[in-house]
Design a protein around this motif. Structure first.
Motif, mmCIF file in Angstrom:
data_model
loop_
_atom_site.group_PDB
_atom_site.id
_atom_site.type_symbol
_atom_site.label_atom_id
_atom_site.label_comp_id
_atom_site.label_asym_id
_atom_site.label_seq_id
_atom_site.Cartn_x
_atom_site.Cartn_y
_atom_site.Cartn_z
ATOM 1 N N LEU A 6 0.823 -1.205 0.000
ATOM 2 C CA LEU A 6 0.000 0.000 0.000
ATOM 3 C C LEU A 6 0.858 1.256 0.000
ATOM 4 C CD1 LEU A 6 -2.694 -0.938 2.676
ATOM 5 C CD2 LEU A 6 -2.960 -0.933 0.207
ATOM 6 N N THR A 7 0.514 2.203 -0.860
ATOM 7 C CA THR A 7 1.128 3.523 -0.787
ATOM 8 C C THR A 7 0.445 4.259 0.366
ATOM 9 O OG1 THR A 7 -0.480 4.559 -2.251
ATOM 10 C CG2 THR A 7 1.463 3.542 -3.294
ATOM 11 N N PRO A 8 1.044 5.353 0.836
ATOM 12 C CA PRO A 8 0.363 6.119 1.887
ATOM 13 C C PRO A 8 -1.053 6.524 1.485
ATOM 14 C CG PRO A 8 2.617 6.855 1.697
ATOM 15 C CD PRO A 8 2.377 5.883 0.567
ATOM 16 N N ARG A 9 -1.216 6.935 0.242
ATOM 17 C CA ARG A 9 -2.551 7.342 -0.215
ATOM 18 C C ARG A 9 -3.521 6.168 -0.167
ATOM 19 N NH1 ARG A 9 -4.497 9.144 -6.220
ATOM 20 N NH2 ARG A 9 -6.575 9.709 -5.601
ATOM 21 N N GLN A 10 -3.090 5.005 -0.616
ATOM 22 C CA GLN A 10 -3.958 3.828 -0.617
ATOM 23 C C GLN A 10 -4.319 3.423 0.805
ATOM 24 O OE1 GLN A 10 -1.304 1.331 -2.846
ATOM 25 N NE2 GLN A 10 -2.515 1.509 -4.720
ATOM 26 N N ALA A 11 -3.366 3.508 1.711
ATOM 27 C CA ALA A 11 -3.636 3.140 3.106
ATOM 28 C C ALA A 11 -4.668 4.063 3.726
ATOM 29 C CB ALA A 11 -2.342 3.167 3.920
ATOM 30 N N VAL A 12 -4.503 5.371 3.523
ATOM 31 C CA VAL A 12 -5.458 6.333 4.088
ATOM 32 C C VAL A 12 -6.814 6.183 3.411
ATOM 33 C CG1 VAL A 12 -5.965 8.794 4.369
ATOM 34 C CG2 VAL A 12 -3.669 7.947 4.836
ATOM 35 N N SER A 13 -6.828 6.020 2.106
ATOM 36 C CA SER A 13 -8.095 5.846 1.381
ATOM 37 C C SER A 13 -8.831 4.595 1.852
ATOM 38 C CB SER A 13 -7.846 5.751 -0.119
ATOM 39 O OG SER A 13 -7.368 6.950 -0.628
ATOM 40 N N ALA A 14 -8.092 3.523 2.044
ATOM 41 C CA ALA A 14 -8.715 2.285 2.521
ATOM 42 C C ALA A 14 -9.299 2.486 3.908
ATOM 43 C CB ALA A 14 -7.690 1.150 2.526
ATOM 44 N N TYR A 15 -8.570 3.141 4.774
ATOM 45 C CA TYR A 15 -9.046 3.392 6.134
ATOM 46 C C TYR A 15 -10.306 4.255 6.113
ATOM 47 C CZ TYR A 15 -9.244 5.107 10.899
ATOM 48 O OH TYR A 15 -9.664 5.448 12.154
ATOM 49 N N LEU A 16 -10.288 5.316 5.297
ATOM 50 C CA LEU A 16 -11.460 6.193 5.219
ATOM 51 C C LEU A 16 -12.645 5.498 4.564
ATOM 52 C CD1 LEU A 16 -9.758 9.569 4.264
ATOM 53 C CD2 LEU A 16 -10.627 8.859 6.495
ATOM 54 N N GLY A 17 -12.373 4.465 3.764
ATOM 55 C CA GLY A 17 -13.433 3.694 3.122
ATOM 56 C C GLY A 17 -13.899 2.528 3.962
ATOM 57 N N ASP A 18 -13.557 2.539 5.247
ATOM 58 C CA ASP A 18 -13.966 1.503 6.203
ATOM 59 C C ASP A 18 -13.402 0.130 5.875
ATOM 60 O OD1 ASP A 18 -15.325 3.180 7.932
ATOM 61 O OD2 ASP A 18 -17.216 2.967 6.861
ATOM 62 N N GLU A 19 -12.256 0.096 5.199
ATOM 63 C CA GLU A 19 -11.588 -1.170 4.977
ATOM 64 C C GLU A 19 -10.651 -1.421 6.154
ATOM 65 O OE1 GLU A 19 -9.773 -1.662 1.131
ATOM 66 O OE2 GLU A 19 -11.242 -0.319 0.237
ATOM 67 N N ALA A 20 -10.365 -2.665 6.389
ATOM 68 C CA ALA A 20 -9.448 -3.008 7.470
ATOM 69 C C ALA A 20 -8.026 -2.638 7.056
ATOM 70 C CB ALA A 20 -9.533 -4.490 7.781
ATOM 71 N N VAL A 21 -7.406 -1.783 7.847
ATOM 72 C CA VAL A 21 -6.012 -1.395 7.634
ATOM 73 C C VAL A 21 -5.304 -1.588 8.961
ATOM 74 C CG1 VAL A 21 -4.441 0.483 7.015
ATOM 75 C CG2 VAL A 21 -6.658 0.310 5.889
ATOM 76 N N ALA A 22 -4.222 -2.340 8.925
ATOM 77 C CA ALA A 22 -3.469 -2.578 10.157
ATOM 78 C C ALA A 22 -2.989 -1.241 10.725
ATOM 79 C CB ALA A 22 -2.284 -3.493 9.870
ATOM 80 N N ALA A 23 -3.001 -1.140 12.035
ATOM 81 C CA ALA A 23 -2.632 0.115 12.697
ATOM 82 C C ALA A 23 -1.228 0.558 12.310
ATOM 83 C CB ALA A 23 -2.751 -0.036 14.205
ATOM 84 N N HIS A 24 -0.303 -0.384 12.229
ATOM 85 C CA HIS A 24 1.076 0.011 11.905
ATOM 86 C C HIS A 24 1.193 0.512 10.466
ATOM 87 C CE1 HIS A 24 1.090 -4.162 10.438
ATOM 88 N NE2 HIS A 24 2.075 -3.790 9.650
ATOM 89 N N VAL A 25 0.348 0.034 9.571
ATOM 90 C CA VAL A 25 0.362 0.508 8.185
ATOM 91 C C VAL A 25 -0.173 1.932 8.125
ATOM 92 C CG1 VAL A 25 -0.603 0.140 5.870
ATOM 93 C CG2 VAL A 25 0.176 -1.810 7.231
ATOM 94 N N LEU A 26 -1.254 2.185 8.845
ATOM 95 C CA LEU A 26 -1.823 3.531 8.873
ATOM 96 C C LEU A 26 -0.857 4.515 9.530
ATOM 97 C CD1 LEU A 26 -4.264 5.169 8.063
ATOM 98 C CD2 LEU A 26 -5.286 4.627 10.275
ATOM 99 N N ARG A 27 -0.220 4.096 10.629
ATOM 100 C CA ARG A 27 0.759 4.967 11.283
ATOM 101 C C ARG A 27 1.921 5.279 10.349
ATOM 102 N NH1 ARG A 27 -0.433 1.812 15.928
ATOM 103 N NH2 ARG A 27 1.357 0.477 15.518
ATOM 104 N N ALA A 28 2.373 4.294 9.608
ATOM 105 C CA ALA A 28 3.476 4.502 8.666
ATOM 106 C C ALA A 28 3.076 5.478 7.559
ATOM 107 C CB ALA A 28 3.920 3.171 8.070
ATOM 108 N N ALA A 29 1.847 5.375 7.080
ATOM 109 C CA ALA A 29 1.372 6.279 6.029
ATOM 110 C C ALA A 29 1.335 7.717 6.538
ATOM 111 C CB ALA A 29 -0.011 5.849 5.550
ATOM 112 N N ILE A 30 0.785 7.908 7.720
ATOM 113 C CA ILE A 30 0.709 9.255 8.293
ATOM 114 C C ILE A 30 2.114 9.777 8.573
ATOM 115 C CG2 ILE A 30 -0.135 10.636 10.239
ATOM 116 C CD1 ILE A 30 -2.306 9.559 8.252
ATOM 117 N N ALA A 31 2.988 8.910 9.060
ATOM 118 C CA ALA A 31 4.369 9.322 9.339
ATOM 119 C C ALA A 31 5.058 9.798 8.069
ATOM 120 C CB ALA A 31 5.143 8.168 9.971
ATOM 121 N N GLN A 32 4.788 9.135 6.964
ATOM 122 C CA GLN A 32 5.416 9.550 5.706
ATOM 123 C C GLN A 32 4.946 10.944 5.301
ATOM 124 O OE1 GLN A 32 5.468 6.621 2.639
ATOM 125 N NE2 GLN A 32 6.267 8.030 1.120
#
Length: 99
Positions: A6-32
């Motif tokens: 997942l790119t950062p954009r894909q991770a955030v988009s998936a999270y906002l679309g109510d898809e399951a995104v692992a917490a560490h993946v979302l944190r990494a996307a925001i950190a980037q």
């Protein structure tokens, strides 16, 4: 697709679309996104503090171009996520009739 694909954009988009995104993946996307922002701030500070420093202008311009799209997408995604509840509440309920 694995979570590391997942790119950062894909991770955030998936999270906002109510898809399951692992917490560490979302944190990494925001950190980037935050690292990109911090790089821009650091370069801009360097330029303001020492305008004659060679290469600082070019470095800042280059970093702005590299980060602009990513930061704008993050802003749009964040704005969409925060405004969605208000938009839903402000929508007038439709009148459904059975035929």
């Amino acid at each position: 697709m694995t979570e590391t694909d997942l790119t950062p954009r894909q991770a955030v988009s998936a999270y906002l679309g109510d898809e399951a995104v692992a917490a560490h993946v979302l944190r990494a996307a925001i950190a980037q996104y935050l690292v990109g922002y911090e790089q821009l701030v650091d370069l801009a500070s360097d330029l303001v503090n020492d305008p004659e420093q060679s290469g600082t202008r070019e470095e800042l311009a280059s970093e702005l171009v590299m980060q602009q799209t990513m930061l704008e997408e993050f802003y749009v995604l964040t704005a969409a996520a925060t405004s969605l509840p208000d938009l839903v509440r402000s929508r007038t309920p439709s009148q459904r009739t059975r035929a």
